[in-house]
Write an enzyme that holds these catalytic residues in place. Structure first.
Site, PDB file in Angstrom:
ATOM      1  N   SER A   1       5.144  22.735 -18.503  1.00  0.00           N
ATOM      2  CA  SER A   1       5.043  21.518 -18.920  1.00  0.00           C
ATOM      3  C   SER A   1       3.770  20.647 -19.348  1.00  0.00           C
ATOM      4  O   SER A   1       5.178  19.468 -19.478  1.00  0.00           O
ATOM      5  CB  SER A   1       6.513  21.853 -17.661  1.00  0.00           C
TER       6      SER A   1
ATOM      7  N   LYS B   1       4.410  19.179 -22.478  1.00  0.00           N
ATOM      8  CA  LYS B   1       5.617  18.355 -23.350  1.00  0.00           C
ATOM      9  C   LYS B   1       5.056  17.136 -23.678  1.00  0.00           C
ATOM     10  O   LYS B   1       5.563  16.554 -24.502  1.00  0.00           O
ATOM     11  CB  LYS B   1       6.480  17.828 -22.112  1.00  0.00           C
TER      12      LYS B   1
ATOM     13  N   TYR C   1       8.144  26.525 -27.918  1.00  0.00           N
ATOM     14  CA  TYR C   1       8.114  25.708 -26.576  1.00  0.00           C
ATOM     15  C   TYR C   1       7.445  26.905 -25.775  1.00  0.00           C
ATOM     16  O   TYR C   1       6.095  27.153 -25.319  1.00  0.00           O
ATOM     17  CB  TYR C   1       9.297  25.706 -26.004  1.00  0.00           C
TER      18      TYR C   1
ATOM     19  N   TYR D   1       9.907  14.551 -12.418  1.00  0.00           N
ATOM     20  CA  TYR D   1      11.566  15.711 -13.510  1.00  0.00           C
ATOM     21  C   TYR D   1      12.861  14.181 -12.194  1.00  0.00           C
ATOM     22  O   TYR D   1      12.055  12.649 -12.115  1.00  0.00           O
ATOM     23  CB  TYR D   1      11.715  16.573 -12.653  1.00  0.00           C
TER      24      TYR D   1
ATOM     25  N   VAL E   1       4.364  24.474 -13.900  1.00  0.00           N
ATOM     26  CA  VAL E   1       4.469  25.110 -12.600  1.00  0.00           C
ATOM     27  C   VAL E   1       3.938  26.149 -13.235  1.00  0.00           C
ATOM     28  O   VAL E   1       3.797  26.859 -12.204  1.00  0.00           O
ATOM     29  CB  VAL E   1       6.108  26.412 -13.121  1.00  0.00           C
TER      30      VAL E   1
END
Length: 617
Positions: free
Chosen positions: A64, A67, A189, A241, A259
Site C-alpha cells: 500500500s 498508493k 492495483y 488508515y 502490509v
C-alpha cells in the site's frame, strides 16, 4: 566516517529491535512466508545522503505504500479537479479494505484506502493495461532512483486470493466511479502492490517527496511540486488508515504503511524515513515501523508542527586560517608556516535554526572534510535556535574530532550549546570563545605548535632583545634606555582609551595587549593583538594625535615607554638614534597594517616592503 547521526539512528534501532509484537499479513499467502523478524531502518536527507541500519538491501513488496505514488501519477495525468470527481480526500476512520463509499458523495473517501487506490489506478493514462502498468513502474523507479521490478509470485498470490478487492472494484463500477472493466483496474492495483523495493529505496522515495518531487541524487522529477503538496496532505490525514489521528499527534509526519512491513514517512524539505519490519498491528501497520518513527520523531524533533521556518543550509561559509587569519601579529617564521599549512585549520560559520536537518547537514559536511585537518572552529554567532538533538550532535562531533587528533572549538557567546563560560581549557565544556578572532588565533596556534618549532613569539624578552632597539649600537642603546619608564599591568587592564593623548612609544616585554574599538551596539571588536617584541602608541606619538582605539592587556603585561617628550629630545640630542628608531617603526607599521588588512578579509596586492602578498578571505 561514522557520525553522531549514525549513532542516534543506531540507538533507535536497538530500542525497537526487541519488539516482537504483531503478526504477518497471512491473508496473502506469499506474505505469510516471509521472515517475521527482518528489521531495517533508513533515513535519507533531502540532498540524498542515506543513513542505514539493518539489512537495508533486502527486497520486499511495496504493497500500500504504492498508493500515494499512483495517486500522484493520476493527478499528473488527469488533473486535480477531475481526480476530485472520482475520489475524496477525507479520513475514513475505517479499515483500509472496507467495502464502502462515502454515503453523501458516493465516492471513495480517500486514495489511501483500497477503494480509493483502485480508483486512482483506473485513472492512469495508457492505451492498454500493460502500458498503464509500465508507466506506474517507471514512476516508482523515478522515485527510487533505480529500475524496479515485480515479484511475480506475490502478484500471482494476490491475484489468486484478492476477492475482497475484486468486490470493491465491482462496487466502484456499479457507482460509475470506474467506467471501464473493473477487473483491469483491480489487476493493475495487484501489480503495483507487487513491485519490489528495499528500505533504502523507500527512504529515497520519501526524500524525493521531501525534495518537492525531485530525486536528490538523479535530479529526475518524479512529480510536480503542486501535486507533491496534495499527496503529502492526504498522506498526513489518511496514510496510516484508522490510526491516522494518533500518528499525527505522536509522530507528526506525512506517512504511508504497507502490509509488506514497510513504512515511509516524510518531513518536507528535510528528510525521508523508511522502516521495514513485517510484523503488523491490528491496523495493518508495521509494529516496529510505527515505534521507530515515534522514536525518531521524538529524538530528532521531527514533528512537522515543531518546525517554525523553512529549512536551509546551516553552513553560511567555510574557510581556512590561511584565507582569513587572526589579528594576532606573527613572526616571520610563524607567518611562513601558516602560509604553507594554514589550510589544516578550517572555520565553519553557521546560521539559522539548528534543528535535526540543519545540524545533520553541518555535522556531515564537517566530518566529510575532517581528513587532513588539525583544528576546526564552529562559529555559532548567527544561530538563532538550537534543538536538544542538535546540541547533542555537535557535542559528540567535537568529541569525535578530538579523538581523531583534530581539536574542535566553538564560537558561542550566547551559550547555544549549553556553555556557561568561555575558555581555551580543553576539559569539560572548554575551548569555547566569545569572538571569532580569538578562535582563529587558537586554531593558528594548534598548527604552529605542531609545525613551527623555532622563531615563535616568546613569552617575554629582555629590553636589549626588543627589535626596536636590537640594531642600535651600545652607546645608542644606552641613550634610549636612560629615557625609558617601565610599567606592569594586570590582565584585563585598559592601558589607554580611545581619544586619550599619546603616552609615548610602548615596547612590549611580556604578555599580550590588543587594540580594540567599541561598536555602536556596545560590542567590542579586536583590531590587532600584540606580543613581546612589538610596540604600540607610536602613531599618536609621531603625529601628536590621540588614540583611535582602546589598548587593553589580555594577560599580565610589562612594557617600557619612551614618552613623547623624551622622543622629541632625540632630534637635537641624538638624531642618528631617532632616525634608526623611525626606520624600525616604519617597518613595524607596515607589518601591523598587513595584519589588520588580512584580519578584515580584504583581497589586495602586497603591502610595499613586506615579503609576502596579502591573501585573505
Amino acid at each position: 566516517m561514522r557520525t553522531v547521526v549514525d549513532t542516534i539512528i543506531g540507538e533507535v534501532f536497538e530500542r525497537c529491535r526487541g519488539n516482537r509484537d504483531g503478526a504477518l499479513a497471512d491473508y496473502i499467502p506469499e506474505l505469510a512466508q516471509v521472515s517475521p523478524d527482518t528489521f531495517s531502518l533508513c533515513v535519507a536527507t533531502a540532498d540524498g545522503h542515506v543513513y542505514e541500519v539493518g539489512p537495508s538491501d533486502v527486497e520486499f513488496t511495496i504493497q500500500s505504500i504504492s498508493k500515494p505514488l499512483t495517486y500522484g501519477l493520476a493527478l499528473a495525468d488527469r488533473g486535480p479537479d477531475f481526480v476530485a470527481t472520482k475520489v475524496d480526500v477525507e479520513p475514513s476512520g475505517e479499515p483500509f479494505n472496507e467495502i464502502s463509499l462515502d454515503p453523501v458523495t458516493e465516492r471513495p473517501r480517500n486514495p489511501m484506502i483500497n477503494a480509493g487506490a483502485i480508483t486512482a489506478a483506473s485513472l492512469i493514462a495508457g492505451a492498454d493495461p500493460a502500458e498503464r502498468f509500465e508507466r506506474i513502474r517507471r514512476c516508482y523507479s523515478a522515485y527510487a532512483g533505480r529500475e524496479l521490478t515485480v515479484d511475480e509470485e506475490v502478484y500471482a498470490s494476490e491475484a489468486r486470493t484478492g476477492h475482497r478487492n475484486r468486490a470493491i472494484g465491482h462496487m466502484l463500477r456499479s457507482f460509475g466511479i470506474i467506467t471501464d472493466d473493473p477487473e483491469d483496474a483491480v489487476d493493475l492495483y495487484f501489480r503495483q502492490c507487487s513491485v519490489n523495493v528495499t528500505s533504502r529505496d523507500l527512504a529515497l522515495m520519501a526524500a524525493t517527496l521531501a525534495n518537492n518531487g525531485t530525486h536528490p541524487l538523479t535530479g529526475e522529477c518524479a512529480l510536480a511540486p503542486e501535486h507533491v503538496e496534495r499527496v503529502l496532505s492526504v498522506m498526513t490525514s489518511c496514510g496510516m488508515y484508522d490510526a491516522a489521528g494518533d500518528w499525527i499527534a505522536r509522530v507528526g509526519l506525512p506517512a504511508k504503511s504497507g502490509v509488506g512491513g514497510g513504512v515511509l514517512a516524510v518531513l518536507p524539505g528535510q528528510i525521508g524515513i523508511a522502516v521495514h519490519s513485517p510484523r503488523l498491528d491490528a491496523h495493518g501497520n508495521s509494529v516496529r515501523g510505527v515505534q521507530a518513527c515515534r522514536e525518531l520523531s521524538k529524538t530528532l524533533e521531527l514533528h512537522f508542527l515543531h518546525v517554525t521556518r523553512a529549512a536551509r543550509s546551516a553552513i553560511r561559509s567555510s574557510y581556512t586560517v590561511t584565507e582569513a587569519p587572526s589579528r594576532q601579529r606573527r613572526t616571520d617564521a610563524e607567518r611562513a608556516t601558516l602560509a604553507r599549512l594554514g589550510d589544516r585549520a578550517r572555520v565553519y560559520e553557521l546560521h539559522g535554526d539548528l534543528l535535526f536537518a540543519g545540524a545533520e547537514s553541518a555535522v556531515r559536511a564537517i566530518g566529510e572534510r575532517a581528513a587532513g585537518l588539525e583544528a576546526v572552529v564552529v562559529d555559532l554567532r548567527r544561530v538563532d535556535e538550537v534543538g536538544d538533538v542538535a546540541r547533542r550532535m555537535f557535542t559528540e562531533m567535537r568529541e569525535d574530532l578530538d579523538g581523531s587528533g583534530c581539536p574542535c572549538a566553538f564560537v558561542d557567546p550566547d551559550g547555544h550549546l549549553g556553555n556557561t563560560a568561555s575558555s581555551i581549557d580543553p576539559s569539560g565544556r572548554g575551548r569555547v570563545f566569545v569572538d571569532l578572532d580569538s578562535a582563529l588565533e587558537w586554531a593558528e596556534t594548534v598548527v604552529l605548535d605542531r609545525h613551527c618549532a623555532t622563531g615563535r613569539i616568546p613569552a617575554s624578552i629582555e629590553l636589549g632583545d626588543h627589535p626596536l632597539l636590537a640594531h642600535l649600537t651600545t652607546d645608542q642603546f644606552a641613550q634610549v634606555a636612560a629615557q625609558l619608564d617601565f610599567r606592569e599591568v594586570p590582565g584585563g587592564h585598559t592601558v589607554v582609551r580611545r581619544g586619550e593623548d599619546a603616552i609615548g612609544i610602548a615596547l612590549i616585554l611580556s604578555g599580550r595587549v590588543s587594540t580594540t574599538v567599541t561598536g555602536p551596539d556596545g560590542s567590542i571588536h579586536r583590531i590587532t593583538t600584540l606580543a613581546p617584541g612589538m610596540t604600540f602608541g607610536e602613531m599618536p606619538t609621531l603625529i601628536g594625535g590621540t588614540f583611535l582605539g582602546d589598548i587593553r592587556a589580555d594577560t599580565p603585561a610589562r612594557f617600557a615607554i619612551l614618552s613623547p617628550e623624551h622622543f622629541a629630545t632625540l632630534t637635537d640630542a641624538a638624531p642618528g638614534v631617532k632616525v634608526a628608531l623611525l626606520n624600525r617603526l616604519l617597518t613595524s607599521a607596515y607589518a601591523q597594517l598587513d595584519t589588520a588588512i588580512r584580519g578584515f578579509g580584504v583581497h589586495g596586492p602586497a603591502v610595499p616592503g613586506l615579503p609576502s602578498p596579502v591573501k585573505v578571505r
